[in-house]
Scaffold this active site. Structure first.
Site, PDB file in Angstrom:
ATOM      1  N   GLU A 367     -30.737 -28.690 -40.796  1.00  0.00           N
ATOM      2  CA  GLU A 367     -31.562 -28.522 -39.572  1.00  0.00           C
ATOM      3  C   GLU A 367     -31.508 -29.777 -38.705  1.00  0.00           C
ATOM      4  O   GLU A 367     -32.500 -30.194 -38.114  1.00  0.00           O
ATOM      5  CB  GLU A 367     -32.985 -28.111 -39.935  1.00  0.00           C
ATOM      6  CG  GLU A 367     -32.985 -26.672 -40.409  1.00  0.00           C
ATOM      7  CD  GLU A 367     -34.341 -26.021 -40.446  1.00  0.00           C
ATOM      8  OE1 GLU A 367     -35.153 -26.312 -39.553  1.00  0.00           O
ATOM      9  OE2 GLU A 367     -34.554 -25.211 -41.359  1.00  0.00           O
TER      10      GLU A 367
HETATM   11  C1  LIG Z   1     -27.010 -26.759 -48.129  1.00  0.00           C
HETATM   12  C2  LIG Z   1     -26.899 -26.559 -46.647  1.00  0.00           C
HETATM   13  C3  LIG Z   1     -27.613 -25.530 -46.052  1.00  0.00           C
HETATM   14  C4  LIG Z   1     -27.496 -25.294 -44.669  1.00  0.00           C
HETATM   15  N1  LIG Z   1     -28.107 -24.211 -44.106  1.00  0.00           N
HETATM   16  C5  LIG Z   1     -27.808 -23.869 -42.831  1.00  0.00           C
HETATM   17  C6  LIG Z   1     -28.245 -22.617 -42.289  1.00  0.00           C
HETATM   18  O1  LIG Z   1     -28.949 -21.844 -42.937  1.00  0.00           O
HETATM   19  N2  LIG Z   1     -27.843 -22.293 -41.036  1.00  0.00           N
HETATM   20  C7  LIG Z   1     -27.074 -23.112 -40.288  1.00  0.00           C
HETATM   21  O2  LIG Z   1     -26.768 -22.755 -39.155  1.00  0.00           O
HETATM   22  N3  LIG Z   1     -26.665 -24.311 -40.764  1.00  0.00           N
HETATM   23  C8  LIG Z   1     -27.000 -24.694 -42.023  1.00  0.00           C
HETATM   24  N4  LIG Z   1     -26.554 -25.889 -42.535  1.00  0.00           N
HETATM   25  C9  LIG Z   1     -25.756 -26.768 -41.693  1.00  0.00           C
HETATM   26  C10 LIG Z   1     -26.436 -28.089 -41.416  1.00  0.00           C
HETATM   27  O3  LIG Z   1     -27.444 -27.908 -40.443  1.00  0.00           O
HETATM   28  C11 LIG Z   1     -25.345 -29.079 -41.005  1.00  0.00           C
HETATM   29  O4  LIG Z   1     -24.659 -29.418 -42.203  1.00  0.00           O
HETATM   30  C12 LIG Z   1     -25.883 -30.298 -40.341  1.00  0.00           C
HETATM   31  O5  LIG Z   1     -26.390 -29.993 -39.069  1.00  0.00           O
HETATM   32  C13 LIG Z   1     -24.815 -31.394 -40.199  1.00  0.00           C
HETATM   33  O6  LIG Z   1     -23.617 -30.871 -39.714  1.00  0.00           O
HETATM   34  P1  LIG Z   1     -22.230 -31.216 -40.459  1.00  0.00           P
HETATM   35  O7  LIG Z   1     -22.407 -30.936 -41.900  1.00  0.00           O
HETATM   36  O8  LIG Z   1     -21.150 -30.537 -39.747  1.00  0.00           O
HETATM   37  O9  LIG Z   1     -22.075 -32.785 -40.307  1.00  0.00           O
HETATM   38  P2  LIG Z   1     -21.485 -33.569 -39.024  1.00  0.00           P
HETATM   39  O10 LIG Z   1     -22.124 -33.091 -37.779  1.00  0.00           O
HETATM   40  O11 LIG Z   1     -19.996 -33.540 -39.076  1.00  0.00           O
HETATM   41  O12 LIG Z   1     -21.996 -35.038 -39.327  1.00  0.00           O
HETATM   42  C14 LIG Z   1     -21.347 -35.904 -40.272  1.00  0.00           C
HETATM   43  C15 LIG Z   1     -22.083 -37.271 -40.192  1.00  0.00           C
HETATM   44  O13 LIG Z   1     -21.933 -37.805 -38.850  1.00  0.00           O
HETATM   45  C16 LIG Z   1     -23.220 -38.067 -38.318  1.00  0.00           C
HETATM   46  N5  LIG Z   1     -23.229 -37.759 -36.887  1.00  0.00           N
HETATM   47  C17 LIG Z   1     -22.758 -36.644 -36.268  1.00  0.00           C
HETATM   48  N6  LIG Z   1     -22.960 -36.728 -34.950  1.00  0.00           N
HETATM   49  C18 LIG Z   1     -23.573 -37.920 -34.715  1.00  0.00           C
HETATM   50  C19 LIG Z   1     -24.041 -38.594 -33.554  1.00  0.00           C
HETATM   51  N7  LIG Z   1     -23.938 -38.058 -32.328  1.00  0.00           N
HETATM   52  N8  LIG Z   1     -24.609 -39.815 -33.700  1.00  0.00           N
HETATM   53  C20 LIG Z   1     -24.743 -40.370 -34.935  1.00  0.00           C
HETATM   54  N9  LIG Z   1     -24.311 -39.783 -36.066  1.00  0.00           N
HETATM   55  C21 LIG Z   1     -23.754 -38.575 -35.966  1.00  0.00           C
HETATM   56  C22 LIG Z   1     -24.170 -37.154 -39.062  1.00  0.00           C
HETATM   57  O14 LIG Z   1     -25.503 -37.639 -39.040  1.00  0.00           O
HETATM   58  C23 LIG Z   1     -23.573 -37.174 -40.468  1.00  0.00           C
HETATM   59  O15 LIG Z   1     -24.026 -38.308 -41.153  1.00  0.00           O
HETATM   60  C24 LIG Z   1     -26.689 -26.161 -43.898  1.00  0.00           C
HETATM   61  C25 LIG Z   1     -25.997 -27.204 -44.503  1.00  0.00           C
HETATM   62  C26 LIG Z   1     -26.079 -27.390 -45.865  1.00  0.00           C
HETATM   63  C27 LIG Z   1     -25.253 -28.495 -46.493  1.00  0.00           C
END
Ligand SMILES: Cc1cc2nc3c(=O)[nH]c(=O)nc-3n(C[C@H](O)[C@H](O)[C@H](O)COP(=O)(O)OP(=O)(O)OC[C@H]3O[C@@H](n4cnc5c(N)ncnc54)[C@H](O)[C@@H]3O)c2cc1C
Length: 405
Positions: A367
């Site tokens: 989230e």
């Molecule tokens: C177990 C689990 C359940 C989930 N459930 C749902 C769900 O029900 N529905 C749904 O839609 N999604 C869901 N998600 C998705 C979740 O919301 C995303 O994993 C989360 O938003 C982060 O996206 P990402 O994993 O692509 O990481 P990325 O966006 O690729 O980020 C990787 C790293 O880079 C950092 N980062 C990225 N952009 C920036 C920035 N602009 N400035 C500083 N740092 C940054 C992040 O903080 C992180 O540390 C779930 C994820 C997991 C693992």
């Protein structure tokens, strides 16, 4: 019972605590080991009427005067027993908020009562393999396929509740050329042709609730499933949903911290070393005191944020982000310290304390990661800084260029 609970808050807290202690805690290890959806727990949550807490009466729910606060209290109580079940429950609020905030009257009447009764579960499909923090970067497409019809193509990643859920609120690109009205949301049902479940994730924590890839292979939806009946509103609805849902994740983190603190307190009082209880050592007392203070601070921030949302105050994104990031950072810190207090036993899977630490980690990621929450908070502060212009007289004259974000 919290000292400031209203009669309504106390009623929800007691209902949730009963299910948490009688059903959730005893089954916690079983479903963590199995990594399977615990239908018997879902049945108990539904039978207690807990799915009604965030849904208004006109749509089959029992949301009272303070629905967001009541929801947070229920999530807190469940998470104290098992944070994985906290999210298993709360994800239904996340999945149904788009319908609540953006659905047509017909969509609310059609979908919400079955969620409120617990008959149907719901999931929220925003994230994709290459679009997590950057939610504008979605690739799943909904392409017009005839008068008032669209076909959805592509894959969603990390769908919590996927496979168990019957309804899916799905965000898809309908206008790739537009910046502000690129995305629309649709309500998909699990038996619709073209919908299927892809990879089922094997997770570090929250193992009782499934997290899966959801596949849309030309799923055809009509206008009745276009959220709010209007194209281009999807990003707005997703952001409104996250603002409302983040206090729930914050409550999950805070409940997780409280659950770990409770176990650590009981253990510290009973564990003897050097002929005395480890609770008599000041370094252990300092850990317990810091854990309790941080958890209470998180609780007050969650409740205060929930009360602001319940009061309908504007501009609550900043405080929702603060509550989410603070409570979930506290969850990680407190659960790690709780494992420390358990010593070697804390590291063993024989006892539930290590599970609290595993379950805490995800709350800092989903989230919106806590980095993203800090961006939201910083933007909020910088936006509000207009009210501080009078202070510019007290900083060096040569530093008067204003950064507006
Ligand atoms: C177990 C689990 C359940 C989930 N459930 C749902 C769900 O029900 N529905 C749904 O839609 N999604 C869901 N998600 C998705 C979740 O919301 C995303 O994993 C989360 O938003 C982060 O996206 P990402 O994993 O692509 O990481 P990325 O966006 O690729 O980020 C990787 C790293 O880079 C950092 N980062 C990225 N952009 C920036 C920035 N602009 N400035 C500083 N740092 C940054 C992040 O903080 C992180 O540390 C779930 C994820 C997991 C693992």
């Amino acid at each position: 019972m919290s000292a400031l609970d209203t009669a309504e808050n106390a009623m929800w807290r007691q209902k949730a605590r009963d299910v948490a202690e009688k059903v959730v805690r005893p089954l916690s290890k079983k479903y963590d080991d199995l990594q399977e959806y615990p239908w018997e727990i879902r049945d108990a949550l539904a039978a207690a009427g807990l799915m009604k807490v965030w849904i208004p009466k006109e749509y089959g729910g029992e949301a009272g005067e303070t629905p967001v606060l009541n929801l947070c209290i229920v999530v807190e109580e469940i998470s104290k027993a098992d944070p994985a079940i906290g999210v298993l429950f709360a994800v239904n609020a996340l999945g149904s908020f788009p319908i609540l905030v953006g659905g047509t009257e017909e969509q609310k009447q059609r979908f919400l009562p079955r969620i409120a009764s617990g008959e149907k579960l719901v999931a929220f499909c925003l994230s994709e393999k290459t679009a997590g923090s950057d939610a504008q970067g979605l690739k799943v497409r909904a392409v017009a396929s005839g008068e008032g019809k669209w076909k959805i193509h592509g894959e969603k990643k990390w769908t919590t509740n996927g496979g168990a859920a019957d309804f899916y609120t799905v965000f898809a690109v309908t206008d790739p050329e537009s910046r502000s009205r690129r995305i629309s949301a649709f309500i998909v049902e699990k038996d619709m042709p073209g919908f299927s479940i892809g990879k089922v994730e094997d997770k570090m924590g929250i193992r009782a609730v499934p997290v899966v890839e959801t596949v849309f292979d030309g799923v055809e939806v009509g206008e009745d499933r276009l959220l709010g009946g209007k194209l281009g509103q999807g990003f707005k609805h997703a952001m409104m949903t996250l603002d409302r849902a983040r206090p729930g994740v914050a409550a999950q983190g805070m409940g997780c911290a409280q659950g770990a603190l409770d176990l650590a307190t009981v253990y510290a009082q009973r564990r003897q070393q050097f002929g005395q209880s480890i609770a008599s050592f000041q370094m252990v007392q300092k850990m317990l005191a810091d854990m309790a203070t941080q958890t209470e601070a998180a609780r007050q921030l969650v409740y205060s944020c929930a009360r602001m949302l319940d009061a309908g105050l504007p501009n609550t994104s900043k405080v929702a982000a603060m509550a989410k990031l603070f409570s979930t950072d506290v969850a990680m810190k407190v659960t790690t310290d709780a494992v420390q207090i358990f010593g070697g036993y804390g590291f063993m899977r024989d006892y539930p304390i290590e599970k609290f630490m595993r379950d805490a980690k995800i709350t800092q990621i989903y989230e919106g990661t806590n980095q993203v929450q800090r961006i939201v908070v910083a933007r909020g502060i910088l936006k509000e800084a207009e009210a501080l212009t009078h202070l510019s007289a007290y900083i060096p004259e040569e530093d008067q260029m204003v950064y507006e974000g």
